[in-house]
Write a protein that holds these residues in place. Structure first.
Motif, PDB file in Angstrom:
ATOM      1  N   CYS A 376      -1.056   5.163   2.993  1.00  0.00           N
ATOM      2  CA  CYS A 376      -1.510   4.286   3.959  1.00  0.00           C
ATOM      3  C   CYS A 376      -0.742   4.218   5.182  1.00  0.00           C
ATOM      4  O   CYS A 376       0.243   3.802   4.966  1.00  0.00           O
ATOM      5  N   GLU A 379       0.847   0.350   6.207  1.00  0.00           N
ATOM      6  CA  GLU A 379       1.709  -0.219   5.464  1.00  0.00           C
ATOM      7  C   GLU A 379       2.721   0.692   5.024  1.00  0.00           C
ATOM      8  O   GLU A 379       3.574   0.406   4.294  1.00  0.00           O
ATOM      9  N   ASN A 398      -8.221  -2.472  -5.605  1.00  0.00           N
ATOM     10  CA  ASN A 398      -7.790  -3.687  -5.159  1.00  0.00           C
ATOM     11  C   ASN A 398      -6.698  -4.329  -5.927  1.00  0.00           C
ATOM     12  O   ASN A 398      -6.069  -5.176  -5.230  1.00  0.00           O
ATOM     13  N   THR A 400      -3.879  -2.571  -6.321  1.00  0.00           N
ATOM     14  CA  THR A 400      -2.700  -1.975  -5.660  1.00  0.00           C
ATOM     15  C   THR A 400      -2.331  -2.734  -4.443  1.00  0.00           C
ATOM     16  O   THR A 400      -1.247  -2.600  -4.134  1.00  0.00           O
ATOM     17  N   LYS A 401      -3.130  -3.381  -3.920  1.00  0.00           N
ATOM     18  CA  LYS A 401      -2.843  -4.327  -2.778  1.00  0.00           C
ATOM     19  C   LYS A 401      -1.753  -5.352  -3.351  1.00  0.00           C
ATOM     20  O   LYS A 401      -0.841  -5.566  -2.558  1.00  0.00           O
ATOM     21  N   ARG A 405       0.588  -3.440  -1.058  1.00  0.00           N
ATOM     22  CA  ARG A 405      -0.262  -3.755   0.278  1.00  0.00           C
ATOM     23  C   ARG A 405      -0.933  -2.660   0.838  1.00  0.00           C
ATOM     24  O   ARG A 405      -1.312  -2.347   1.978  1.00  0.00           O
ATOM     25  N   PRO A 406      -1.313  -1.512   0.220  1.00  0.00           N
ATOM     26  CA  PRO A 406      -2.267  -0.306   0.750  1.00  0.00           C
ATOM     27  C   PRO A 406      -3.432  -0.872   1.121  1.00  0.00           C
ATOM     28  O   PRO A 406      -4.207  -1.878   0.249  1.00  0.00           O
ATOM     29  N   GLY A 407      -3.962  -0.488   2.113  1.00  0.00           N
ATOM     30  CA  GLY A 407      -5.394  -1.109   2.573  1.00  0.00           C
ATOM     31  C   GLY A 407      -5.140  -2.653   3.198  1.00  0.00           C
ATOM     32  O   GLY A 407      -6.291  -2.851   3.743  1.00  0.00           O
ATOM     33  N   MET A 408      -4.040  -3.156   3.381  1.00  0.00           N
ATOM     34  CA  MET A 408      -3.881  -4.446   4.122  1.00  0.00           C
ATOM     35  C   MET A 408      -3.375  -4.436   5.378  1.00  0.00           C
ATOM     36  O   MET A 408      -3.261  -5.419   5.993  1.00  0.00           O
ATOM     37  N   GLN A 412      -7.491  -1.978   7.787  1.00  0.00           N
ATOM     38  CA  GLN A 412      -8.299  -2.355   6.701  1.00  0.00           C
ATOM     39  C   GLN A 412      -8.789  -1.296   5.408  1.00  0.00           C
ATOM     40  O   GLN A 412      -9.804  -1.490   4.983  1.00  0.00           O
ATOM     41  N   GLY A 413      -7.856  -0.278   5.297  1.00  0.00           N
ATOM     42  CA  GLY A 413      -8.244   0.559   4.367  1.00  0.00           C
ATOM     43  C   GLY A 413      -9.139   1.842   4.933  1.00  0.00           C
ATOM     44  O   GLY A 413      -9.409   2.878   4.007  1.00  0.00           O
ATOM     45  N   TYR A 438     -11.904  -0.169  -2.179  1.00  0.00           N
ATOM     46  CA  TYR A 438     -11.453  -1.379  -1.648  1.00  0.00           C
ATOM     47  C   TYR A 438     -12.703  -2.445  -1.852  1.00  0.00           C
ATOM     48  O   TYR A 438     -13.749  -2.045  -1.148  1.00  0.00           O
TER      49      TYR A 438
END
Lengths: 467, 101
Positions: A376, A379, A398, A400-401, A405-408, A412-413, A438
């Motif tokens: 990511c 992050e 979802n 993992t967030k 915080r991956p994809g956050m 946005q991933g 995600y």
């Protein structure tokens, strides 16, 4: 609120072709696109590119002019510089243009948002000076900028295309570091019949390779353990090829190992997707016309599965024919008559695809990166982090967030979603379909409070759409 | 100011305007793509990440990766989705205590 029979998202080959076909059938079309000029990424700025650049880019690029010019039709309203941040039932979309938010609705929606570069997480891929091969193409198309002292790394026809274009411009790349192996070539030969039916594509590839060879660009194949190093920006790329470790000094590294559908828009409205094992990506579920499981939403082009610009254009036309029929502008018999030649062309166009997919598979080490590689970018979450979350019982992307915080981050991933799904699937020994992806929520792109506060009704200050 | 850039411009005889980037004056092509023009001017690092402070520059050039974020007249924007205009004042996110990237 703007209204039209058909709303098209994206002015690339699929969107442009669909818009014109629909307009010809008598539908009012609203075409929304983020860029200032039509073309998408493949035909970026094709309408106003100077002749010297056109020469370097070649006829596969300049043929996009026809599609861009065809947008000049009284039934088509093309809104450029338009950033879509929400899609809702209706279908209705909200977007920002010229610093103000606005919205539009239509009887049908066609998502033609194309592809993204497949993420290629290798050590050092976040350093300034490391870009996607597609980025180098965009720099050339839109800005006439050539990368000097560049190394191209990965696999696939796009690497050869850009290398050949760089040779034509007098700035050949320092080297091609290719990840496909001899075994990949052997596996591809099983699809030779298809390749012969799609011989034009294959001949094109051979022509590009001849240009690269003539310019004396070294090619390293079967490359593995690729790493990019540099203090602040990329300075060297190292890799193993032919049993030896190589270390090349360079200023730019261009990465590419295929493109994948950009699924953000479709996922945001819960269009179901499934895993495509050959292309190693998620694709939306759709019928032969591009209709998704939401009856008023269609998808065409690379966003519906990778087929290239010509296939995208054909899919756009097919979707438009079905939409016109759907809305009572043409009869099913007329639709089928017009669709038949398009479908035949599509078969030829896709014939060489299985050969290409096997000959230039995704780089395995980048699908399941080593622990210390960042996956990511936003992050700065590593592959090891994701594996650790899986070990702690994390069930899906979802969750993992909540762990790290991956994809956050701001993307946005878009550039970690597939890697995170792959890592979790691998760790938990489940399929990518079972692992999932995600959940994509609006806003699809950032929108400021100021832009929302300036919400305007475009209809009042611009020309009336034809209905 | 013109720094050595690893990028070569095919057309050099173009109208340019003055912009400020991280406190330095640059002459960029008027109306050009901001990310591309900064690269052409030798600027490779556009920001520092809020997580580790690592430097970042353009990666995808198509509005998807958000690595080319800059601050234009105080608002965080994607440089690759912005056009060069005369007098732009561009800052590097992350270098002035910015934490919203």
């Amino acid at each position: 609120m703007l209204e039209a029979d058909l709303l098209v998202l994206g002015a690339g080959p699929a969107g442009m072709a669909a818009a014109r076909t629909a307009a010809d059938a008598g539908l009012s079309v609203l075409l929304l696109d983020e860029q200032a000029r039509p073309g998408g990424q493949i035909y970026r700025d094709v309408g106003n590119v100077p002749e010297d650049r056109a020469q370097i880019l070649g006829s596969d690029y300049t043929k996009g002019r026809v599609l861009a010019e065809a947008l000049d039709h009284p039934m088509i309203r093309h809104l450029t510089g338009t950033t879509i941040w929400q899609i809702e039932a209706g279908p209705r979309v909200s977007f920002t243009r010229d610093g103000a938010a606005s919205s539009a609705k239509a009887k049908r929606l066609l998502i033609a948002t194309g592809a993204l570069e497949r993420p290629m997480p290798v050590p050092g891929w976040t350093l300034p000076g490391v870009m996607t091969a597609g980025a180098a193409q965009i720099l050339l198309k839109q800005s006439g900028l050539m990368c000097e002292r560049a190394v191209l790394a990965g696999s696939g026809p796009l690497l050869y295309l850009i290398a050949a274009q760089m040779c034509r411009a007098g700035t050949p790349p320092l080297a091609l570091v290719e990840t496909q192996t001899f075994a990949d070539r052997q596996a591809a030969l099983r699809h030779l019949t298809g390749a012969l039916r799609g011989w034009r594509l294959v001949a094109k590839g051979l022509g590009l390779l001849a240009e690269i060879r003539k310019a004396g660009v070294p090619r390293y194949t079967g490359a593995s353990a690729i790493a990019i190093e540099g203090k602040v920006q990329a300075e060297t790329i190292s890799f193993t090829s032919g049993g030896k470790r190589h270390n090349l000094e360079c200023a730019t590294v261009l990465l590419h190992h295929g493109v994948v559908p950009n699924t953000q828009a479709a996922r945001s409205i819960d269009v179901p997707h499934h895993w495509n094992e050959v292309q190693q990506c998620f694709v939306p579920e759709k019928d032969g016309w591009g209709r998704t499981q939401l009856p008023d939403v269609f998808i065409a082009g690379d966003g519906a599965g990778i087929g290239g610009a010509t296939a995208a254009q054909l899919q756009g036309r097919l979707a438009a024919l079905e939409i016109a029929c759907d809305l009572g502008k043409t009869t099913p018999a007329d639709r089928d008559r017009n669709a038949a030649p398009l479908k035949r062309q599509m078969e030829t166009e896709l014939a060489a695809r299985p050969f290409i997919d096997k000959a230039y598979p995704a780089f395995r080490e980048a699908l399941l990166p080593a622990d210390d590689t960042i996956v990511c970018r936003c992050e700065e979450v590593t592959a090891g982090d994701i594996r650790r979350y899986a070990g702690l019982g994390c069930l899906g992307p979802n969750q993992t967030k909540a762990f790290g915080r991956p994809g956050m981050g701001p993307c946005q991933g878009r550039y970690c979603g597939l890697t995170v799904t792959n890592l979790l699937a691998d760790e938990s020994r489940r399929s990518q379909d079972d692992t999932g992806y995600y959940r994509i929520r609006p806003p699809l792109k950032p929108v400021t409070l100021g832009e929302l506060a300036a919400m305007t009704d475009l209809e009042t200050d611009e020309q009336e759409p034809v209905t | 100011m013109k720094t050595a850039s690893p990028f070569r411009e095919l057309e050099t005889d173009v109208p340019r305007v003055r912009v400020r980037f991280a406190g330095k004056d640059l002459m960029l092509r008027d109306g050009g793509n901001l990310a591309a023009e900064l690269l052409a001017a030798g600027v490779l690092s556009f920001r520092q990440t809020p997580v580790s402070g690592a430097e970042r520059g353009p990666f995808c050039m198509m509005g998807a990766c958000f690595d080319c974020l800059v601050e234009i007249d105080g608002v965080t924007r994607q440089a690759c989705m912005s056009e060069v205009t005369a007098g732009m004042d561009i800052g590097m996110p992350g270098t002035e205590g910015d934490v919203d990237a």
